[in-house]
Every structure is written in structure tokens, then in C-alpha cells.
Design a protein around this motif. Structure first.
Motif, mmCIF file in Angstrom:
data_model
loop_
_atom_site.group_PDB
_atom_site.id
_atom_site.type_symbol
_atom_site.label_atom_id
_atom_site.label_comp_id
_atom_site.label_asym_id
_atom_site.label_seq_id
_atom_site.Cartn_x
_atom_site.Cartn_y
_atom_site.Cartn_z
ATOM 1 N N ALA A 113 0.832 -1.210 0.000
ATOM 2 C CA ALA A 113 0.000 0.000 0.000
ATOM 3 C C ALA A 113 0.862 1.253 0.000
ATOM 4 N N THR A 114 2.007 1.174 0.662
ATOM 5 C CA THR A 114 2.908 2.333 0.725
ATOM 6 C C THR A 114 3.694 2.502 -0.570
ATOM 7 N N THR A 115 4.330 1.434 -1.038
ATOM 8 C CA THR A 115 5.204 1.561 -2.207
ATOM 9 C C THR A 115 4.421 1.724 -3.503
ATOM 10 N N ARG A 116 3.296 1.045 -3.617
ATOM 11 C CA ARG A 116 2.525 1.090 -4.866
ATOM 12 C C ARG A 116 1.597 2.286 -4.929
ATOM 13 N N TRP A 117 0.988 2.657 -3.795
ATOM 14 C CA TRP A 117 -0.058 3.665 -3.809
ATOM 15 C C TRP A 117 0.258 4.908 -2.987
ATOM 16 N N GLY A 118 1.391 4.917 -2.306
ATOM 17 C CA GLY A 118 1.773 6.104 -1.547
ATOM 18 C C GLY A 118 0.962 6.335 -0.296
ATOM 19 N N LEU A 119 0.305 5.292 0.204
ATOM 20 C CA LEU A 119 -0.473 5.427 1.436
ATOM 21 C C LEU A 119 0.411 5.193 2.650
ATOM 22 N N GLY A 120 0.043 5.784 3.772
ATOM 23 C CA GLY A 120 0.614 5.354 5.030
ATOM 24 C C GLY A 120 -0.088 4.083 5.456
ATOM 25 N N ALA A 121 0.643 3.120 5.985
ATOM 26 C CA ALA A 121 0.044 1.846 6.376
ATOM 27 C C ALA A 121 0.809 1.285 7.568
ATOM 28 N N ARG A 122 0.107 1.109 8.678
ATOM 29 C CA ARG A 122 0.746 0.631 9.906
ATOM 30 C C ARG A 122 0.005 -0.596 10.421
ATOM 31 N N VAL A 123 0.724 -1.690 10.557
ATOM 32 C CA VAL A 123 0.155 -2.912 11.119
ATOM 33 C C VAL A 123 0.103 -2.773 12.635
ATOM 34 N N ASP A 124 -1.027 -3.160 13.222
ATOM 35 C CA ASP A 124 -1.180 -3.084 14.677
ATOM 36 C C ASP A 124 -1.885 -4.358 15.137
ATOM 37 N N THR A 125 -1.211 -5.143 15.966
ATOM 38 C CA THR A 125 -1.788 -6.385 16.471
ATOM 39 C C THR A 125 -2.463 -6.208 17.825
ATOM 40 N N ASP A 126 -2.544 -4.978 18.294
ATOM 41 C CA ASP A 126 -3.245 -4.667 19.541
ATOM 42 C C ASP A 126 -3.977 -3.343 19.353
ATOM 43 N N LEU A 127 -4.933 -3.373 18.447
ATOM 44 C CA LEU A 127 -5.595 -2.155 17.977
ATOM 45 C C LEU A 127 -6.894 -1.968 18.744
ATOM 46 N N ALA A 128 -6.831 -1.210 19.819
ATOM 47 C CA ALA A 128 -7.968 -1.047 20.718
ATOM 48 C C ALA A 128 -8.926 0.032 20.234
ATOM 49 N N LYS A 129 -10.104 0.037 20.840
ATOM 50 C CA LYS A 129 -11.163 0.968 20.466
ATOM 51 C C LYS A 129 -10.691 2.417 20.498
ATOM 52 N N ASP A 130 -10.017 2.813 21.561
ATOM 53 C CA ASP A 130 -9.612 4.209 21.686
ATOM 54 C C ASP A 130 -8.607 4.608 20.616
ATOM 55 N N VAL A 131 -7.744 3.661 20.229
ATOM 56 C CA VAL A 131 -6.775 3.951 19.161
ATOM 57 C C VAL A 131 -7.497 4.077 17.827
ATOM 58 N N ILE A 132 -8.444 3.192 17.566
ATOM 59 C CA ILE A 132 -9.220 3.278 16.317
ATOM 60 C C ILE A 132 -9.938 4.614 16.241
ATOM 61 N N ARG A 133 -10.589 5.007 17.326
ATOM 62 C CA ARG A 133 -11.302 6.299 17.342
ATOM 63 C C ARG A 133 -10.347 7.462 17.065
ATOM 64 N N LYS A 134 -9.191 7.434 17.703
ATOM 65 C CA LYS A 134 -8.223 8.515 17.521
ATOM 66 C C LYS A 134 -7.709 8.561 16.091
ATOM 67 N N GLU A 135 -7.365 7.400 15.546
ATOM 68 C CA GLU A 135 -6.834 7.349 14.177
ATOM 69 C C GLU A 135 -7.873 7.846 13.174
ATOM 70 N N ILE A 136 -9.108 7.369 13.296
ATOM 71 C CA ILE A 136 -10.148 7.808 12.361
ATOM 72 C C ILE A 136 -10.426 9.291 12.543
ATOM 73 N N GLY A 137 -10.411 9.762 13.790
ATOM 74 C CA GLY A 137 -10.597 11.188 14.037
ATOM 75 C C GLY A 137 -9.522 12.041 13.401
ATOM 76 N N ASN A 138 -8.338 11.453 13.223
ATOM 77 C CA ASN A 138 -7.229 12.163 12.580
ATOM 78 C C ASN A 138 -7.186 11.955 11.068
ATOM 79 N N GLY A 139 -8.214 11.290 10.516
ATOM 80 C CA GLY A 139 -8.317 11.161 9.065
ATOM 81 C C GLY A 139 -7.961 9.807 8.507
ATOM 82 N N ALA A 140 -7.673 8.830 9.368
ATOM 83 C CA ALA A 140 -7.299 7.507 8.890
ATOM 84 C C ALA A 140 -8.527 6.654 8.597
ATOM 85 N N LEU A 141 -8.290 5.529 7.946
ATOM 86 C CA LEU A 141 -9.235 4.428 7.833
ATOM 87 C C LEU A 141 -8.546 3.204 8.418
ATOM 88 N N ALA A 142 -9.332 2.235 8.883
ATOM 89 C CA ALA A 142 -8.720 1.069 9.524
ATOM 90 C C ALA A 142 -9.296 -0.216 8.953
#
Length: 211
Positions: A113-142
Motif C-alpha cells: 500500500a505504501t510503495t505502490r499507492w503512496g499510502l501510510g500503512a501501519r500494522v497493529d496487532t493490539d488495535l484497541a477501540k480508543d486507538v481506532i477512534r483517535k486514528e479515524i478522528g485524525n483522518g485515517a481508515l482502519a
């Protein structure tokens, strides 16, 4: 294609099947992907190729939604993306090259996703509700791993994970997901209370940003 408003912009919805209205019958076993009359729109070279990949292409559908959100114009068709993801190591076929394929492998997917499409992409194996809310609030998708029976809010899913959905909005009480195998007019664009969501959610995923 349908859409959901996320802040001031609109996130498109794409099913992993070319005929989203058939998902209920496919999920019930009354039809299969091979019955999809629109299969060629996927970019597949044969009905057999489409029938193999469509049930496995939830992650591809999530990527198409993200690309449709952040890039100008429609995203690529599903099968060209599948082929690129195979080359990137995000899907691995068995030795026969046909019978089975594992799920989407997160880190190669994120790198692609990063090399082909220029997106930021971060793998998270402990992705809690509050982190999802914060990331989406900052413009991310999950891209989040859930059990496929989230489409009917199964009261007792057999396990968590195994299917990917795209979280497009979240607040203290609910998360809104675009489910590539959601049921028409029921759960393709699905607002789910967090308490219910955690019955299906494996706690892991990939956070996508526009760059």
C-alpha cells in the motif's frame, strides 16, 4: 457503489463480489460466486478465477474503498490488485497454486500500500477501540479483522477474525464499518455498537492514511 460520509468527505463502498445484491444468497449457500453474472467486471480472466478469488477478496475490497476515498477517479478493478498483492507476498498460494490461499498477510500488504499507492500503512496487532477512534478522528481508515458473521450480528460467533472490514467512522458508542460481504440494505454499511463489535473483532488490523 454506495457511500458513507466520514467527516467532510465520502468513503465509497465496494463489495468483494461484483453483484452485491447476491451476497445474501451466497452467504446462505443458495448461490456461489460462480453464479455472479457481473464477474468479468472484476478483471478476472475467467469465471473460475473470479469464483476462486471473490470469496477471499475482502482485503482487496477494503483497499479499493481506501483508494476510492483518497485518490482521484475510480480505483482499479479487484483482480489486478489481487495479482499485484500476490507478487508482493501479501497472498501466498499453496504449492499447487490453486486449491487454497491463506488470508491477507498484513505486513506485505502494508508495504505494498505504501510503495505502490503512496499510502501510510501501519500494522497493529493490539488495535484497541480508543486507538481506532483517535486514528479515524485524525483522518485515517482502519482495516480490521472480524468474524464474517458480524453481517448478521451473530450472538455467539464461533471465533474472532478471519474476515476484513473497513472502519470509516467511530465514536464512544459505535463504529461504522464497510463490510465487503455485508448483506444488502442491512450490513454492507454497518454501524455497530462497540460492545457487539468486540464479539467478532480479533483486535488487529492495518491503519491506513493518505500518505
Amino acid at each position: 457503489m454506495t457511500t458513507t460520509r466520514s467527516g467532510p468527505r465520502t468513503v465509497p463502498y465496494f463489495s468483494q463480489y461484483q453483484s452485491p445484491h447476491l451476497v445474501q444468497e451466497i452467504a446462505a449457500g443458495a448461490k456461489s460466486a460462480a453464479d455472479d453474472p457481473r464477474w468479468a467486471r472484476s478483471g478476472a480472466t475467467s469465471l473460475e478465477e473470479y469464483a476462486f478469488w471473490a470469496p477471499r477478496a475482502c482485503g482487496v475490497a477494503c483497499l479499493r474503498m481506501a483508494l476510492g476515498f483518497w485518490r482521484q477517479g475510480p480505483p482499479p478493478a479487484a483482480m489486478p490488485l489481487v495479482r499485484e498483492l500476490l507478487d508482493a507476498g501479501a497472498y501466498v498460494l499453496n504449492e499447487a497454486g490453486t486449491a487454497t490461499v491463506g488470508g491477507l498477510i498484513y505486513q506485505p500488504f502494508a508495504d505494498y500500500a505504501t510503495t505502490r499507492w503512496g499510502l501510510g500503512a501501519r500494522v497493529d496487532t493490539d488495535l484497541a477501540k480508543d486507538v481506532i477512534r483517535k486514528e479515524i478522528g485524525n483522518g485515517a481508515l482502519a482495516v480490521l479483522s472480524v468474524h464474517k458473521s458480524i453481517r448478521i450480528l451473530d450472538p455467539a460467533p464461533p471465533t474472532r477474525g478471519g474476515h476484513l472490514v473497513l472502519a470509516v467512522d467511530a465514536d464512544e458508542r459505535t463504529v461504522t464499518v464497510h463490510n465487503p460481504s455485508g448483506l444488502p440494505k442491512v450490513s454492507q454499511i454497518h454501524r455497530v455498537e462497540w460492545a457487539a463489535f468486540y464479539r467478532f473483532y480479533a483486535g488487529r488490523g492495518v491503519v491506513l492514511t493518505p500518505h
